[in-house]
Design a protein around this motif. Sequence first.
Motif, PDB file in Angstrom:
ATOM      1  N   ASN A  69     -85.191 -31.792  -0.795  1.00 52.01           N
ATOM      2  CA  ASN A  69     -85.905 -32.193   0.425  1.00 52.01           C
ATOM      3  C   ASN A  69     -86.028 -33.713   0.536  1.00 52.01           C
ATOM      4  N   GLU A  73     -84.341 -36.282   3.281  1.00 53.57           N
ATOM      5  CA  GLU A  73     -85.088 -37.285   4.062  1.00 53.57           C
ATOM      6  C   GLU A  73     -84.498 -38.682   3.848  1.00 53.57           C
ATOM      7  N   HIS A 107     -91.724 -39.595   5.917  1.00 54.27           N
ATOM      8  CA  HIS A 107     -91.568 -38.417   5.040  1.00 54.27           C
ATOM      9  C   HIS A 107     -91.023 -38.809   3.668  1.00 54.27           C
ATOM     10  N   ILE A 111     -93.158 -38.535   0.125  1.00 50.22           N
ATOM     11  CA  ILE A 111     -92.723 -37.613  -0.928  1.00 50.22           C
ATOM     12  C   ILE A 111     -92.317 -38.390  -2.187  1.00 50.22           C
ATOM     13  N   THR A 160     -86.018 -27.500   8.159  1.00 49.60           N
ATOM     14  CA  THR A 160     -86.692 -28.408   7.219  1.00 49.60           C
ATOM     15  C   THR A 160     -88.197 -28.139   7.214  1.00 49.60           C
ATOM     16  N   HIS A 164     -89.885 -27.388   3.693  1.00 51.15           N
ATOM     17  CA  HIS A 164     -90.989 -28.196   3.160  1.00 51.15           C
ATOM     18  C   HIS A 164     -92.211 -27.315   2.871  1.00 51.15           C
ATOM     19  N   THR A 167     -91.589 -25.039  -0.092  1.00 54.10           N
ATOM     20  CA  THR A 167     -91.513 -25.841  -1.315  1.00 54.10           C
ATOM     21  C   THR A 167     -92.925 -26.197  -1.768  1.00 54.10           C
ATOM     22  N   LEU A 180     -96.819 -31.625   1.818  1.00 55.39           N
ATOM     23  CA  LEU A 180     -95.626 -31.027   2.433  1.00 55.39           C
ATOM     24  C   LEU A 180     -95.991 -30.247   3.698  1.00 55.39           C
ATOM     25  N   ALA A 184     -94.311 -30.886   7.191  1.00 58.61           N
ATOM     26  CA  ALA A 184     -93.787 -29.731   7.943  1.00 58.61           C
ATOM     27  C   ALA A 184     -94.320 -29.721   9.377  1.00 58.61           C
TER      28      ALA A 184
END
Length: 305
Positions: A69, A73, A107, A111, A160, A164, A167, A180, A184
């Motif tokens: 992920n 990004e 994003h 992350i 996605t 997200h 995940t 996440l 999302a």
Amino acid sequence: MSQTALLVELEPVVAENLDRHLSLAKEWFPHEYVPWSDGRTFDGLLGGEPWSPEDSQIPDVARTALIVNLLTEDNLPSYHREIATLFGRDGAWGTWVHRWTAEEGRHGIAIRDYLTVTRAVDPVALERARMVHMSNGYANQHDDEVLHSLAYVSFQELATRISHRNTGRATGDPLCERLLARVAADENLHMMFYRNLLGAAFELAPSQAMRAVADVVADFQMPGVGIEGFARKSVAIAMAGIYDLRQHRDEVLAPVLRQWDIWNVTGLDADGEAARDQIAAQMTQLDTTASRFEARREERRTRGR
Ligand SMILES: [Fe+2]
Ligand SMILES: [Fe+2]
């Protein structure tokens, strides 16, 4: 309609949906989601502690999904180039292109900060994977066609979003899950923007829109497809139920097709009708393949027990 005519005709819809997007999008700050005081200096220049898998309790498959992920990004410069080239940098299209890019940039920042501070993944391996992935760049198969691109991003943003969200759940880490879920929620607004645009295209040029959707459904690939070891990683992600073919069909393709009401679109020419038949056949085939995968997965889980 020509590509230029489509862009011109859709511009008022872009302006309207841009306003809608800006009224719905909530400001948020990546730094608030990261438990900075949990962080420790790494080895190397500053002589801290090297990373070790035991530094984090996050399950292996969730780490794999987090890496996929994040690398997805990370490739934002390529996505920006794709849509800036196709949609242009002027008027409402241009405003959207830049605003969307700014949101997506958040994003990757959020992350990466989270994974680094919590030591969830090997930072050296992550950086090397980022270099390989971004050096390859990204290009969509249909990046010179407006409607194909709109169909692709409608599905991809929803894909996605789901990836997200699932995940986050798979990490078993409530803070990571909260981050996440926040990401999302952005992806969902992006999906709505693109979905509404293609919805308007179905009124402008129904057969062209149907053809675009049929082609994209037939050859859809996740944007992270170029990541090193993607095939192996995506199997692990599917086996864990984070993103599998059933979800792709039932939670990504089907709801978007339903929103476009594709089965009731009228005024199709022969190719438009053929495209719709292809979508129907594709959805049936995906259903069969997904069921087969689910049965195999269940079998393997039973054996594992
Ligand atoms: Fe994103
Ligand atoms: Fe997005």
